[in-house]
Design a protein around this motif. Structure first.
Motif, PDB file in Angstrom:
ATOM      1  N   ASP A  24      -8.422 -37.414 -13.370  1.00 55.10           N
ATOM      2  CA  ASP A  24      -9.533 -38.268 -13.807  1.00 55.10           C
ATOM      3  C   ASP A  24     -10.698 -38.189 -12.818  1.00 55.10           C
ATOM      4  O   ASP A  24     -11.501 -39.108 -12.729  1.00 55.10           O
ATOM      5  N   SER A 107     -15.281 -42.017 -23.542  1.00 56.29           N
ATOM      6  CA  SER A 107     -14.783 -43.382 -23.374  1.00 56.29           C
ATOM      7  C   SER A 107     -15.946 -44.344 -23.500  1.00 56.29           C
ATOM      8  O   SER A 107     -17.097 -44.014 -23.189  1.00 56.29           O
ATOM      9  N   SER A 109     -16.146 -46.871 -21.706  1.00 59.90           N
ATOM     10  CA  SER A 109     -16.382 -47.304 -20.337  1.00 59.90           C
ATOM     11  C   SER A 109     -17.506 -46.492 -19.724  1.00 59.90           C
ATOM     12  O   SER A 109     -17.745 -45.346 -20.098  1.00 59.90           O
ATOM     13  N   ASP A 114     -12.713 -42.765 -16.483  1.00 66.18           N
ATOM     14  CA  ASP A 114     -12.185 -43.124 -17.802  1.00 66.18           C
ATOM     15  C   ASP A 114     -12.514 -42.058 -18.841  1.00 66.18           C
ATOM     16  O   ASP A 114     -11.700 -41.754 -19.718  1.00 66.18           O
ATOM     17  N   GLN A 313      -4.819 -49.176 -13.743  1.00 68.41           N
ATOM     18  CA  GLN A 313      -5.643 -49.011 -14.939  1.00 68.41           C
ATOM     19  C   GLN A 313      -4.938 -48.137 -15.971  1.00 68.41           C
ATOM     20  O   GLN A 313      -5.065 -48.364 -17.178  1.00 68.41           O
ATOM     21  N   LEU A 317      -3.773 -49.106 -19.776  1.00 71.25           N
ATOM     22  CA  LEU A 317      -4.192 -48.265 -20.901  1.00 71.25           C
ATOM     23  C   LEU A 317      -3.043 -48.002 -21.874  1.00 71.25           C
ATOM     24  O   LEU A 317      -3.241 -47.967 -23.089  1.00 71.25           O
TER      25      LEU A 317
END
Length: 352
Positions: A24, A107, A109, A114, A313, A317
């Protein structure tokens, strides 16, 4: 190619694929390169990718014409997905394209991490699954055609996933299943005896997906354990996890099997309002870490906290998928399993 050679390929493939799918951040793009190098250097996979090739995709043009928030349009069948995604990953690596630009809009976000994580899950994971299925098909074919293995005993590998505080109940399952089966037929993996000193615990947990079955012992503290949830949430990302997963949801009465019988260990997973408590629990954990990062201020001293924040996180998810599954597919209570020497689980795993 014999079965053992295929198993080695499968193990290496799963490890590299798992590392790649978890990225990520731009700094982790090396995991894509490592994965592609393995595919290219493994004849079984490189030949399959070559056989899947039908079209040449111009990803420069595709990216230029793509609107913000528009995802890459994957083909409909597995072989075409392999062809498309392989070329996409090659394009990223060979042209040093930043993941941020590739994944922008994946995303809702505003965090780059993300968007990258969503891109890997929605666009690249189908490619990983398609290649994994091809390896598994070759393993099945090897079972039918490899004369060297005709007289070999096929062992069922079981991973027992549980919270350490519930180890007395895990001991009970381990001992009972072992006594009901032959050691030549069944191998039960547990972290307390299978993680060697200084061995990477993360690497060990990544090996879960290489077992035939996963037996989960789910208590309240299991659902509040970072390591336990890492184990199971990684497992259920496998689209076939329902066919490999057996589980026992503990109730408060099951604490009688523990040293402290007064503890409330029941997992509250069947009512929506109870499930929400676990989401609240992990939201609070997320907030605690964010507050600590803000309090320290200097990013140079918050590297480990930032990594932990990413782990939590990821739990948030995927947690709802697990809770929904558990509430939909109710299993037998622990006491009923004990009364029948876990026969239902053994039959489920074709050991009875």
């Amino acid at each position: 190619m014999n079965k053992n050679e295929l198993r080695i390929i499968s193990l290496k493939y799963r490890t590299l694929a798992s590392q790649m799918l978890k990225i990520d951040h731009e700094d982790e793009v090396r995991y894509i390169k490592m994965f592609l190098e393995f595919v290219d250097s493994t004849n079984l996979l490189s030949e399959y990718v070559s056989n899947c090739h039908k079209s040449d995709y111009d990803f420069n043009s595709i990216l230029q014409s793509r609107e913000y928030g528009q995802h890459f349009e994957l083909p409909d069948n597995s072989e075409d997905i392999v062809d498309y995604d392989y070329q996409l990953l090659k394009f990223i690596i060979e042209n040093n394209r930043p993941l941020i630009g590739i994944t922008l809009g994946y995303s809702h976000s505003n965090k780059f991490a993300d968007s990258i994580a969503a891109f890997m899950r929605k666009t690249i994971e189908p490619f990983v699954i398609a290649l994994r299925e091809y390896i598994e098909i070759k393993l099945i074919e090897a079972d039918d055609t490899s004369s060297n293995d005709d007289n070999a005993t096929v062992r069922t590998n079981i991973f027992l996933s549980y919270c350490q505080k519930d180890s007395k109940i895990a001991d009970l399952i381990d001992d009972t299943v072992s006594s009901q089966t032959s050691s030549d037929l069944v191998s039960i993996t547990r972290d307390i005896r299978d993680v060697e000193y200084h061995q990477s615990f993360k690497r060990f947990m990544d090996s879960i997906q290489d077992h035939d079955y996963v037996v989960m012992l789910i208590s309240d503290r299991y659902l509040k354990s970072r390591n336990c949830l890492y184990e199971v949430l990684e497992t259920i990302k496998d689209h076939r996890f329902k066919d490999r997963l057996a589980y026992i949801v503990l109730c408060d009465d099951d604490s009688k099997w523990l040293e402290d019988s007064s503890e409330k260990i029941g997992a509250k997973v069947y009512a929506v309002q109870d499930q929400a408590q676990y989401t609240i629990f992990w939201r609070n954990k997320e907030k605690e870490i964010r507050d600590k990062i803000d309090e320290i201020g200097d990013p140079a001293y918050t590297i480990e906290l930032s990594k932990e924040l990413k782990h939590i996180q990821k739990i948030l998810l995927d947690l709802q998928d697990l809770l929904s599954f558990l509430s939909e597919y109710k299993g037998l209570p622990l006491q009923e399993h004990i009364d029948t020497n876990f026969n239902e689980i053994l039959k489920y795993m074709k050991l009875k």
